[in-house]
Scaffold this active site. Structure first.
Site, PDB file in Angstrom:
ATOM      1  N   SER A  30       0.826  -1.215   0.000  1.00 21.19           N
ATOM      2  CA  SER A  30       0.000   0.000   0.000  1.00 21.19           C
ATOM      3  C   SER A  30       0.857   1.260   0.000  1.00 21.19           C
ATOM      4  CB  SER A  30      -0.903   0.020   1.244  1.00 21.19           C
ATOM      5  OG  SER A  30      -1.806  -1.052   1.234  1.00 21.19           O
ATOM      6  N   HIS A  61      -3.447   0.032  -4.694  1.00 16.32           N
ATOM      7  CA  HIS A  61      -2.950  -1.165  -5.368  1.00 16.32           C
ATOM      8  C   HIS A  61      -3.414  -1.123  -6.820  1.00 16.32           C
ATOM      9  CE1 HIS A  61      -1.527  -3.274  -1.709  1.00 16.32           C
ATOM     10  NE2 HIS A  61      -2.441  -2.530  -1.141  1.00 16.32           N
ATOM     11  N   HIS A  83      -5.482  -9.198  -0.712  1.00 17.17           N
ATOM     12  CA  HIS A  83      -5.363  -9.584   0.686  1.00 17.17           C
ATOM     13  C   HIS A  83      -6.408 -10.644   1.014  1.00 17.17           C
ATOM     14  CE1 HIS A  83      -4.110  -5.404   0.108  1.00 17.17           C
ATOM     15  NE2 HIS A  83      -3.241  -5.589   1.100  1.00 17.17           N
ATOM     16  N   TYR A  85      -8.450 -10.679   3.359  1.00 15.55           N
ATOM     17  CA  TYR A  85      -9.731 -10.098   3.785  1.00 15.55           C
ATOM     18  C   TYR A  85     -10.626  -9.701   2.610  1.00 15.55           C
ATOM     19  CZ  TYR A  85      -7.456  -5.521   2.995  1.00 15.55           C
ATOM     20  OH  TYR A  85      -6.795  -4.439   2.446  1.00 15.55           O
ATOM     21  N   GLU A  86     -10.074  -9.680   1.390  1.00 18.74           N
ATOM     22  CA  GLU A  86     -10.914  -9.363   0.239  1.00 18.74           C
ATOM     23  C   GLU A  86     -11.827 -10.523  -0.138  1.00 18.74           C
ATOM     24  OE1 GLU A  86      -8.848  -6.946  -2.928  1.00 18.74           O
ATOM     25  OE2 GLU A  86      -7.125  -7.272  -1.600  1.00 18.74           O
ATOM     26  N   ALA A 113       3.189  -1.985   3.934  1.00 18.39           N
ATOM     27  CA  ALA A 113       3.021  -0.971   4.974  1.00 18.39           C
ATOM     28  C   ALA A 113       2.624  -1.700   6.252  1.00 18.39           C
ATOM     29  CB  ALA A 113       1.937   0.022   4.571  1.00 18.39           C
ATOM     30  N   MET A 211      -1.491  -6.720   7.214  1.00 18.22           N
ATOM     31  CA  MET A 211      -2.564  -7.595   6.750  1.00 18.22           C
ATOM     32  C   MET A 211      -2.188  -8.337   5.467  1.00 18.22           C
ATOM     33  SD  MET A 211      -5.747  -4.942   7.319  1.00 18.22           S
ATOM     34  CE  MET A 211      -5.867  -3.969   8.836  1.00 18.22           C
ATOM     35  N   SER A 212      -0.894  -8.573   5.259  1.00 18.89           N
ATOM     36  CA  SER A 212      -0.459  -9.189   3.990  1.00 18.89           C
ATOM     37  C   SER A 212       0.867  -9.908   4.187  1.00 18.89           C
ATOM     38  CB  SER A 212      -0.305  -8.104   2.910  1.00 18.89           C
ATOM     39  OG  SER A 212       0.746  -7.209   3.260  1.00 18.89           O
ATOM     40  N   ASN A 235       2.681   3.856  11.124  1.00 19.81           N
ATOM     41  CA  ASN A 235       2.025   4.330  12.348  1.00 19.81           C
ATOM     42  C   ASN A 235       2.440   3.433  13.509  1.00 19.81           C
ATOM     43  OD1 ASN A 235      -0.013   2.512  10.652  1.00 19.81           O
ATOM     44  ND2 ASN A 235      -0.345   2.091  12.831  1.00 19.81           N
ATOM     45  N   HIS A 247      -6.736   3.869   6.760  1.00 21.84           N
ATOM     46  CA  HIS A 247      -6.068   3.522   5.511  1.00 21.84           C
ATOM     47  C   HIS A 247      -5.505   4.757   4.808  1.00 21.84           C
ATOM     48  CE1 HIS A 247      -4.985   0.863   2.305  1.00 21.84           C
ATOM     49  NE2 HIS A 247      -5.671   1.535   1.410  1.00 21.84           N
TER      50      HIS A 247
END
Length: 280
Positions: A30, A61, A83, A85-86, A113, A211-212, A235, A247
């Site tokens: 990202s 992306h 990802h 979660y998609e 990220a 998350m990846s 962060n 995001h």
């Protein structure tokens, strides 16, 4: 099916960039997609033209494969990822990575990220991934195994290649980029972690969370690719600061740190053919 789609995709890659055999596959996370624009003699192929490739649905992306030369090496750069979660499963991810190997790659360089789990490691820092913790609740190798691709029970010892990590350390020192190695924890998402989950991950020994990245490492090691990677800290984890965690903030912070990551990645590629002195 995955194997046949990967072969078809590799043939499309060769057709679009005749004479270029990529050595290193790169997946950009990202806010980091602009690094692909630095490739010399670049040829860009939308994922929609590559059989079985993923179609990202998340902002930041782009969804295209860029072929060219970066840091003196022929590369295939995935500008965007999907990802877990998609909700589309791991089939497209496996196809893409298998296609990169079939096209000629022997190294996969992963970027992402991530949130920091250490107070002293703030936004803008780059963490070389030394190991990972899979908190996704699943694994991309679940299901029938193709023994022609890799073993049923692959080892993930040294999944993040020690020799490649040493190269990153050397290049970081030369470029004046502070070097830090750490453990990356992959959370399913798409919600960010709770403060309690951040405290748990800190206790487990993780330095960064995202998350990846972990599924791609597992698939790559299963099929015999060497893996290296960096997490760009965008962060502090939830509960570690009063700053925003969303995001939009992630994209902005990743873009700001992309210049250092580009320098590190380019230097790493330039050094790939130099001896790894002092190490067996």
């Amino acid at each position: 099916m995955t194997a046949s789609l990967a072969v078809q995709a590799a043939a499309e890659i060769a057709r679009h960039a005749p004479g270029l055999t990529p050595r290193v596959g790169i997946i950009l996370g990202s806010g980091l997609g602009g690094i692909a624009d630095r490739a010399e003699g670049a040829v860009a192929i939308p994922y929609t033209e590559l059989p079985g490739f993923p179609v990202p649905s998340v902002e930041g992306h782009a969804g295209r494969l860029v072929l060219g030369r970066l840091g003196g090496q022929p590369v295939a750069v995935m500008q965007g990822r999907v990802h877990a979660y998609e909700g589309a499963g791991f089939g497209a991810l496996r196809t893409a990575i298998h296609a990169l190997k079939a096209a000629g790659c022997d190294i996969l360089f992963l970027t992402c990220a991530a949130g920091s789990l250490r107070l002293e490691v703030g936004p803008g820092r780059i963490v070389t991934i030394a190991d990972h913790i899979n908190m996704l609740g699943t694994n991309p190798l679940v299901g029938p195994n193709d023994s022609a691709v890799g073993p049923r029970f692959p080892s993930l010892q040294d999944a993040w290649d020690p020799a490649l990590r040493r190269r990153l350390a050397v290049v970081s020192d030369r470029l004046g980029i502070p070097f830090l190695e750490g453990v990356y924890a992959a959370y399913l998402g798409p919600s960010f972690e709770t403060p309690a989950e951040v405290r748990m991950l800190r206790l487990l020994g993780a330095e960064a969370v995202g998350m990846s990245t972990v599924p791609e490492c597992i698939v790559a090691r299963h099929c015999g690719l060497r893996v290296a990677g960096c997490a760009v800290i965008t962060n502090l984890g939830v509960g570690l600061s009063d700053g925003p965690v969303n995001h939009e903030h992630t994209l902005a912070a990743a873009s700001a740190a992309a210049a250092d990551l580009e320098r590190l990645l380019t230097g790493f590629l330039n050094d790939l053919d130099t001896p790894d002195e002092g190490h067996p």
